[in-house]
Write a protein that holds these residues in place. Sequence first.
Motif, mmCIF file in Angstrom:
data_model
loop_
_atom_site.group_PDB
_atom_site.id
_atom_site.type_symbol
_atom_site.label_atom_id
_atom_site.label_comp_id
_atom_site.label_asym_id
_atom_site.label_seq_id
_atom_site.Cartn_x
_atom_site.Cartn_y
_atom_site.Cartn_z
ATOM 1 N N GLY B 65 -1.777 10.489 -1.901
ATOM 2 C CA GLY B 65 -2.890 9.808 -2.495
ATOM 3 C C GLY B 65 -3.131 9.691 -3.811
ATOM 4 O O GLY B 65 -4.157 9.036 -4.171
ATOM 5 N N ASP B 118 -4.871 0.862 0.025
ATOM 6 C CA ASP B 118 -3.787 -0.042 -0.256
ATOM 7 C C ASP B 118 -2.613 0.898 -1.008
ATOM 8 O O ASP B 118 -1.538 0.846 -0.851
ATOM 9 N N VAL B 119 -3.096 1.671 -2.007
ATOM 10 C CA VAL B 119 -2.227 2.553 -2.867
ATOM 11 C C VAL B 119 -1.756 3.434 -1.870
ATOM 12 O O VAL B 119 -0.484 3.726 -2.025
ATOM 13 N N GLU B 122 0.929 2.116 0.412
ATOM 14 C CA GLU B 122 2.035 1.795 -0.481
ATOM 15 C C GLU B 122 2.925 2.834 -0.635
ATOM 16 O O GLU B 122 4.409 2.904 -0.449
ATOM 17 N N ASN B 123 2.569 4.055 -1.112
ATOM 18 C CA ASN B 123 3.206 5.329 -1.256
ATOM 19 C C ASN B 123 3.926 5.562 0.027
ATOM 20 O O ASN B 123 4.921 6.251 0.109
ATOM 21 N N ALA B 126 6.857 3.672 1.130
ATOM 22 C CA ALA B 126 7.986 4.033 0.243
ATOM 23 C C ALA B 126 8.498 5.496 0.626
ATOM 24 O O ALA B 126 9.848 5.678 0.445
#
Lengths: 166, 279
Positions: B65, B118-119, B122-123, B126
């Motif tokens: 997070g 959104d963050v 994305e993390n 990945a």
Amino acid sequence: MLSPKVMRDSHGQVAFNGTNGSSRQRLAREQATVVRALHEGKTILPGFDPDQLRVTAEALTAKRLRSITKAWPAFAAAMSPQIAAQFRQYAMTHPPQAAGPDEDGGHFAVWLSQRHSLPMRVRLEFERWKVSKDGLPRVLLGLDGCWLAVIFRWGGDVRAFRLPRW
Amino acid sequence: MTQTSLGLGIGWRPELALDIARRSDLGFVEIIAENIGSDSIPEPLLELKNRGVQIIPHGISLSLGGAEPIAPDRVRHLAELATRLDSPLVSEHIAFVRAGGIEAGHLLPLPRTRAVIDVVVENVRAVRNLLPVPMALENVAALFAWPNGEMDEAKFLDDILGQTGAGLLLDVANLWANARNLGGDAVELLRRLPLDRLAYVHVAGGEERDGTYYDTHAANVPEGVLRLLSELCARADPPGVMLERDDRFPGGAELNRELDAIADAVAKGHARFSRAGCI
């Protein structure tokens, strides 16, 4: 880096690109503000409940100290019962060491030794830690109690001999 | 994510290794990934693996997070453990542990906003690309709330898991603690969580001091947490349920009573689940 949108620039500084660049930058600022405030014991942040931040800050410090006492019980036992109060002072200006509680405890011991004349048993544990890190033998002189201690690494262990013995 | 059947489990700690080895009905154990070297797996863990106990590596330092880049070495370590231990999945937290180059020293909650989702997504995406097995994400205990939240925890978790495909590691003790400390109705939240994504469940004890409940994992599981576990099991069939105990370790008899209490709470909930015609 794991995401093409999350990179470091030529100076090694984190640089955010992509659709989430501005969101990340804002989140980075906000999270850094909160983490610094918690470590420094500053519980007044706009929009936050100060009691909640105070409780969180105290819990973080207590957990950090607990981790050090588990990683380095001999040092903690030598310092007790003053350690909690001393540690709270230290923690406000020294964030946790990324390397873990052993390093964290060592840095705390350095800070203590720069401010106080350490009791003999505390000093001995501190010097043991230093020998465990760099392998260099230490000789300690205690003029108050007229004692001499030699601390050195022998095989995989750190050994200490004190005269007179206690 | 296809859920693997796990059964009753416990967080493996060296201090509990002997009592864990003696317990014959454990289906899985969870290990703290950062405390186990992939080249130096303790013998008691290998013995558990050899007798069919599944092992789940649980990370505590990825900071999924967080806004800072995820360190590939941390993910690789999690992946290596999963491979060496034939783990069915790995797990981590919806939280951050560092910011501004400073370690927080604890799992901290996130602002519940669309931008933060959104963050996190994305993390997680990945990280999942580097893992050989699925990942489950855990809800954390929080002693403070961020201002300007846009949604509650159920919606926040549902959105993140829906967009990432990750499983849910539901910590009922954290749900219970957050309701006590920050307000809200834990049972109501439970109803709206994506229980179809349940990978497994954490149960733990804590301590109340000066009006705050601390999720310390250093005390026996309170009745309220066991009741919430039963509520969960009256609505869903978790593939696995485990005890977390990290400090002030009990003796073998007391540890067994803790595990038995969890198994009983699960059974009570399932009895209601089957009476309701859900299975």
